[in-house]
Motif scaffolding. Sequence first.
Motif, PDB file in Angstrom:
ATOM      1  N   LYS A 261       0.859  -1.188   0.000  1.00  0.00           N
ATOM      2  CA  LYS A 261       0.000   0.000   0.000  1.00  0.00           C
ATOM      3  C   LYS A 261       0.885   1.225   0.000  1.00  0.00           C
ATOM      4  O   LYS A 261       1.892   1.273   0.707  1.00  0.00           O
ATOM      5  N   VAL A 262       0.533   2.229  -0.802  1.00  0.00           N
ATOM      6  CA  VAL A 262       1.324   3.447  -0.923  1.00  0.00           C
ATOM      7  C   VAL A 262       0.455   4.651  -0.588  1.00  0.00           C
ATOM      8  O   VAL A 262      -0.658   4.793  -1.101  1.00  0.00           O
ATOM      9  N   GLU A 263       0.965   5.508   0.276  1.00  0.00           N
ATOM     10  CA  GLU A 263       0.303   6.765   0.615  1.00  0.00           C
ATOM     11  C   GLU A 263       1.327   7.889   0.533  1.00  0.00           C
ATOM     12  O   GLU A 263       2.485   7.699   0.906  1.00  0.00           O
ATOM     13  N   THR A 264       0.891   9.044   0.047  1.00  0.00           N
ATOM     14  CA  THR A 264       1.782  10.203  -0.068  1.00  0.00           C
ATOM     15  C   THR A 264       1.218  11.369   0.728  1.00  0.00           C
ATOM     16  O   THR A 264       0.017  11.642   0.682  1.00  0.00           O
ATOM     17  N   LYS A 265       2.089  12.050   1.458  1.00  0.00           N
ATOM     18  CA  LYS A 265       1.688  13.220   2.241  1.00  0.00           C
ATOM     19  C   LYS A 265       2.638  14.373   1.945  1.00  0.00           C
ATOM     20  O   LYS A 265       3.836  14.169   1.724  1.00  0.00           O
ATOM     21  N   ILE A 475      19.166  10.354 -11.274  1.00  0.00           N
ATOM     22  CA  ILE A 475      17.857  10.780 -10.775  1.00  0.00           C
ATOM     23  C   ILE A 475      18.038  11.672  -9.542  1.00  0.00           C
ATOM     24  O   ILE A 475      18.699  11.288  -8.573  1.00  0.00           O
ATOM     25  N   SER A 476      17.435  12.855  -9.577  1.00  0.00           N
ATOM     26  CA  SER A 476      17.474  13.736  -8.407  1.00  0.00           C
ATOM     27  C   SER A 476      16.096  13.932  -7.787  1.00  0.00           C
ATOM     28  O   SER A 476      15.990  14.182  -6.584  1.00  0.00           O
ATOM     29  N   GLN A 477      15.049  13.844  -8.582  1.00  0.00           N
ATOM     30  CA  GLN A 477      13.693  13.918  -8.050  1.00  0.00           C
ATOM     31  C   GLN A 477      12.872  12.780  -8.660  1.00  0.00           C
ATOM     32  O   GLN A 477      13.062  12.404  -9.816  1.00  0.00           O
ATOM     33  N   SER A 478      11.955  12.254  -7.854  1.00  0.00           N
ATOM     34  CA  SER A 478      11.110  11.157  -8.310  1.00  0.00           C
ATOM     35  C   SER A 478       9.794  11.215  -7.558  1.00  0.00           C
ATOM     36  O   SER A 478       9.695  11.815  -6.489  1.00  0.00           O
ATOM     37  N   GLN A 479       8.775  10.616  -8.148  1.00  0.00           N
ATOM     38  CA  GLN A 479       7.461  10.553  -7.517  1.00  0.00           C
ATOM     39  C   GLN A 479       6.925   9.136  -7.571  1.00  0.00           C
ATOM     40  O   GLN A 479       7.196   8.385  -8.518  1.00  0.00           O
ATOM     41  N   GLU A 480       6.137   8.803  -6.542  1.00  0.00           N
ATOM     42  CA  GLU A 480       5.593   7.454  -6.449  1.00  0.00           C
ATOM     43  C   GLU A 480       4.086   7.510  -6.231  1.00  0.00           C
ATOM     44  O   GLU A 480       3.570   8.384  -5.532  1.00  0.00           O
ATOM     45  N   ASN A 481       3.394   6.572  -6.864  1.00  0.00           N
ATOM     46  CA  ASN A 481       1.970   6.362  -6.589  1.00  0.00           C
ATOM     47  C   ASN A 481       1.767   4.872  -6.367  1.00  0.00           C
ATOM     48  O   ASN A 481       2.742   4.128  -6.197  1.00  0.00           O
ATOM     49  N   GLU A 482       0.530   4.401  -6.353  1.00  0.00           N
ATOM     50  CA  GLU A 482       0.284   2.992  -6.056  1.00  0.00           C
ATOM     51  C   GLU A 482       0.931   2.057  -7.062  1.00  0.00           C
ATOM     52  O   GLU A 482       1.190   0.878  -6.769  1.00  0.00           O
ATOM     53  N   TYR A 483       1.244   2.545  -8.272  1.00  0.00           N
ATOM     54  CA  TYR A 483       1.764   1.684  -9.321  1.00  0.00           C
ATOM     55  C   TYR A 483       3.285   1.569  -9.301  1.00  0.00           C
ATOM     56  O   TYR A 483       3.824   0.524  -9.653  1.00  0.00           O
TER      57      TYR A 483
END
Length: 551
Positions: A261-265, A475-483
């Motif tokens: 499970k992934v959650e972002t705040k 890579i210096s910045q990255s984003q994550e979601n449920e996938y």
Amino acid sequence: MANEENYEWTDNPTEAGVAECDPDILNACLMYLRYNAATGNGIPPMAIKNKDIIKSGNTYTLTWQDPDDSIIDGVEIATWGGTVIVRKIGEYPTDQNDGTIVCTNLVRNQYAVNGFEDTVEDEEADYYYRAFPFTVNKVYNMSTANYFGAWVCGYMELDNESVPGQRYEYLEENKNYNPCYMNFTSDLFNWGSWENHPLVNWNNVKPCMVYNASSGQNGQVAYYLDPNDHTKIYNSDVASDIANTSFAGNAMVQFRKVFTKVETKNDEKGRRTYVYFSNVKLDSGFECYWCKRADGTYNEYGYAPMYNGSSINNILRSISGQTVINTQTAETEINRARANGDGWDTELFSMNQYLIRLFKLLFKNANSQAVLGQGKSDGGNSVSACLTTGTMNKRGMMWGSTSTSVGVKFMYIENFGGSQWRRYRGHVVINGVHYVKMTKSIIDGSSASDYNLTGAGYLPLNDIPAASGTSGGYISQSQENEYGRFGTVISGSATTYLCDGTWFNNSGTMYPYRGGSSADGALCGVSCFASVNAASAAGWSIGAALSYTPL
């Protein structure tokens, strides 16, 4: 007896007014302060760790690690004497006398690997198991952390943190764990606190030989392999078929299903990503796409490759001692993978993302070269620069080196980073937008009835910015979601942020690959990624490996 809530463990022992030291021992001291006030019996031991329970028919197999003795400044304050396992129908036992005692273990960690088996009379009844570790003075640990059943682990990733060893904080049951690392001096892998955890123990992750369709037993496990010497069948001196090209199947790694499970705040500290792992689907946010069937149920296992793929009689195989497949298009790789039979394909995006998250959980560090090994990355201009399959057959589950001329091994998988790029299914990048498909069926919400090369019917990830910066940089910045997690700014270095490279082309339809090749130097690694070529690209540095998903 005092109420359990009066002496439960706390997630923040230092906030309870105890000076800093080992958090587990602090918790033991806090339990003493709360528990001893009511009982006067002394200090209890710590809770058990790495607990797991698996049911097969009417037999339950329980694995766990018994607690260490509690020592502060060289003084032993609680000595483990044993662990009692109690079983009860319908609910967890409240104490060591509430239910049926099925095991009294007096040998520390006797059941950490192979487990204790308990056979019950009523297969349909709901049995609940709880451990009660006790000291030599018969003081019992009453923490709910000793419940067998669902377990939850996790980490929080500080997306803007540039120091790779400070990007992660542990959560849940592993909050006070020590991470894994490869000891390059001793050439031995150090498990930290993770040895025998359900995420990595023998009950849940095994190297094996899996039959393909030509055997008439497609998808069945022929046998398991010795975890430290894959040339042998498990628990015997009999030679295995890992290098036998006539064997009707492939060398694979069997993974029991795990839900994530992934959650972002976002707050004043920036963006934080929380990733949780569990053996059960605790709520709708937990998912295991790589085991999900078209009807919404789940396979018990999914299968990843032990080796980079090689082409044998125009079939993509996972066999030791072979030159890796090269100079083929993605379509050819896929056709040769599927020639093994139903359920066989090249690697899956969903499984790869699980493994990348698992790496972060176990190692607590974004610099995979620093904590596991450099990988094969010493240059080259032909397929001879890629390692022959099976060079790490006697290196166990995890292994790496500071040398750039040898490979790395993660979860029995050779060259999870380095040596040769590996293409996979379920991910296409179109004009900089990521499109994903997490299952072969449409149960993931996509509209495509199968994986394809164009991304048609895939799920568009419009929340992920197109990559910017320097293609071929770090890579210096990255984003994550449920996938999954995706690089968004490519302006880092070999020792900052995710420490791995990304190549991108935001114009056209790109068919990605990951891991890096021998020619890519320090840019290789667990998070290394490229989306610069169409599926028609072919070259020595690009290949593929197998997956198997039961239908």
